[in-house]
Enzyme design. Structure first.
Site, PDB file in Angstrom:
ATOM      1  CD1 TRP A 128     -39.108 165.122   5.145  1.00 23.42           C
ATOM      2  CD2 TRP A 128     -40.996 164.330   4.221  1.00 23.42           C
ATOM      3  NE1 TRP A 128     -38.853 164.869   3.811  1.00 23.42           N
ATOM      4  CE2 TRP A 128     -39.998 164.382   3.223  1.00 23.42           C
ATOM      5  CE3 TRP A 128     -42.256 163.858   3.868  1.00 23.42           C
ATOM      6  CZ2 TRP A 128     -40.225 163.982   1.916  1.00 23.42           C
ATOM      7  CZ3 TRP A 128     -42.494 163.457   2.565  1.00 23.42           C
ATOM      8  CH2 TRP A 128     -41.478 163.513   1.604  1.00 23.42           C
ATOM      9  CG  ASP A 209     -44.383 158.953   6.442  1.00 24.78           C
ATOM     10  OD1 ASP A 209     -43.923 157.920   5.914  1.00 24.78           O
ATOM     11  OD2 ASP A 209     -44.128 160.098   6.020  1.00 24.78           O
ATOM     12  CE  LYS A 244     -35.539 158.066   3.523  1.00 26.62           C
ATOM     13  NZ  LYS A 244     -35.117 159.369   3.184  1.00 26.62           N
TER      14      LYS A 244
HETATM   15  C1  LMR Z   1     -35.271 163.664   3.836  1.00 24.82           C
HETATM   16  O1  LMR Z   1     -36.090 163.983   4.708  1.00 24.82           O
HETATM   17  O2  LMR Z   1     -34.173 164.217   3.700  1.00 24.82           O
HETATM   18  C2  LMR Z   1     -35.607 162.542   2.900  1.00 24.82           C
HETATM   19  O3  LMR Z   1     -36.827 161.973   3.239  1.00 24.82           O
HETATM   20  C3  LMR Z   1     -35.505 162.915   1.485  1.00 24.82           C
HETATM   21  C4  LMR Z   1     -36.571 163.843   1.018  1.00 24.82           C
HETATM   22  O4  LMR Z   1     -37.193 163.519   0.001  1.00 24.82           O
HETATM   23  O5  LMR Z   1     -36.802 164.878   1.620  1.00 24.82           O
END
Ligand code: LMR
Length: 394
Positions: A128, A209, A244
């Protein structure tokens, strides 16, 4: 003093929200930020959330402070949700409510550094887009392990295990509980089992996570990895998000759970977590957590919520299939079938940053610079346009 600050570029995911909003093209498509969208492209409040909110408005008789832990009923409900009903009696566990999953990540990082200054955490490549800045800014030392192969569109499991064989006892291993963000490609059960063996052998601390429980292959299935780590690892950290699965994005509802080696250590960890919270933001926001606690503790609402979740999951599966079909027509020379093997909101398309930029400029298709797409942005109406747009930049 502020004259010494350099301007910072906006976050790559969050800036897409505004860019897409300001685009006046009718045919524009938003595959950016990770929020669920229905067949009409909307992100509605879940029915069960509305019901719980009505109940809350009618029954809440005080807005006095609850304390740094937040709502203890919510924390118990989250523990049960992740590990089963018996978990609330496990004295090795401690949970604090946090402002979203990101709040949980940050509190976890602060606590890790109190326990082990200079600690190292291994993160998947890719991961992420906020994991590295968030954990790095907190002061953790980051190392990455290979995860995804852009050529084969599969997990580089052997390379991952090879890299992790260098991890030292006490180092942390960040794993995505399910619905890997950004690739959507999850470990199989057999792979989770091997990772658990490695965690035990090398005395690593798994840090899971868990932001998408229920968005993958079903509620129970999504929990396989986390329950395995709970059974096998002597210590465990879990960050949970209700953004989510309860659609409570802007209400900021999350939780941080520690599993310590023994109840006495757990008490120390718990008190330190409360101290970290108190010194960072004092107390978490209440509303969303109260809503979640009510839904999870009311049998009828809980069953209805699981149905809502199943419907969202089914829509995502349907849209993956549709996109693969449309791509097969629009770009017959390229194989996109891996998309149907991914779960959750995201998958990788395997196109370059330049092609991503062209999609935005020429076709109004918004997505992050990696080749991640948010499958929720696909609808029956835009799937063909989307596939043709992708084909046009290949
Ligand atoms: C994403 O990956 O798009 C979501 O988890 C929102 C974010 O805060 O990045």
């Amino acid at each position: 003093m502020f004259e010494f600050l350099e301007p910072k570029p906006a976050d790559a995911i969050l800036k897409l929200i505004a860019e897409h909003r300001d685009d006046t093209r009718e045919e524009k498509v938003d595959l950016g930020v990770g929020v669920y969208r229905d067949a009409e492209g909307n992100t509605p409040v879940l029915r069960t959330v509305k019901k719980a909110e009505h109940w809350l408005v009618g029954s809440q008789d005080s807005k006095a402070y609850l304390g740094s832990r937040g709502d203890a009923v919510f924390c118990d409900a989250i523990e049960k949700l992740m590990f089963g009903d018996a978990a609330v009696n496990d004295e090795r566990l401690s949970t604090v409510q946090t402002p979203g999953g990101s709040g949980a990540l940050r509190v976890a990082a602060e606590l890790i550094l109190r326990a082990s200054p200079g600690a190292t955490i291994w993160v998947s490549d890719p991961t992420w887009n906020n994991h590295v800045p968030l954990l790095g800014e907190a002061g953790l030392n980051l190392r990455s392990y290979p995860y995804y192969d852009d050529e084969t569109n599969d997990i580089r499991f052997d390379a991952m295990m090879d890299a992790l064989s260098e991890a030292q006892p006490g180092e942390l291993l960040l794993l995505h509980g399910c619905c890997h963000n950004p690739t959507g490609m999850d470990l199989t059960r057999a792979q989770w089992d091997r990772v658990a063996d490695l965690v035990v052998e090398r005395e690593l601390v798994p840090f899971v996570d868990f932001a998408y429980q229920g968005f993958g292959n079903g509620f129970e299935d999504d929990g396989y990895g986390i329950r395995l780590m709970y059974e096998r690892a002597s210590e465990l950290i879990v960050t949970q998000s209700c953004s989510k699965n309860f659609g409570l994005y802007r209400d900021r509802v999350g939780a941080l759970t520690f599993v310590a080696k023994d109840p006495e250590t757990a008490k120390a960890v718990d008190s330190q977590a409360l101290f970290v919270v108190r010194t960072m933001y004092s107390l978490p926001p209440d509303h969303g957590a109260a809503v979640v606690a009510h839904i999870l503790n009311d049998d009828a609402l809980r069953a209805e919520w699981l149905d809502e979740l199943a419907a969202m999951r089914a829509r995502l599966k349907g849209m993956r299939k549709l996109l693969v079909e449309e791509l097969a027509k629009a770009a017959p020379d390229r194989d996109f079938s891996h998309i149907e093997r991914t779960t959750g909101m995201f998958c990788y398309l395997g196109i370059s940053a330049e092609q991503v930029a062209r999609l935005k400029k020429e076709r109004g298709v918004y997505r992050v610079g990696s080749s991640r797409i948010n499958v929720c942005g696909i609808t029956e109406r835009n799937a063909r346009y989307l596939a043709e747009s992708i084909a046009s930049v290949l």
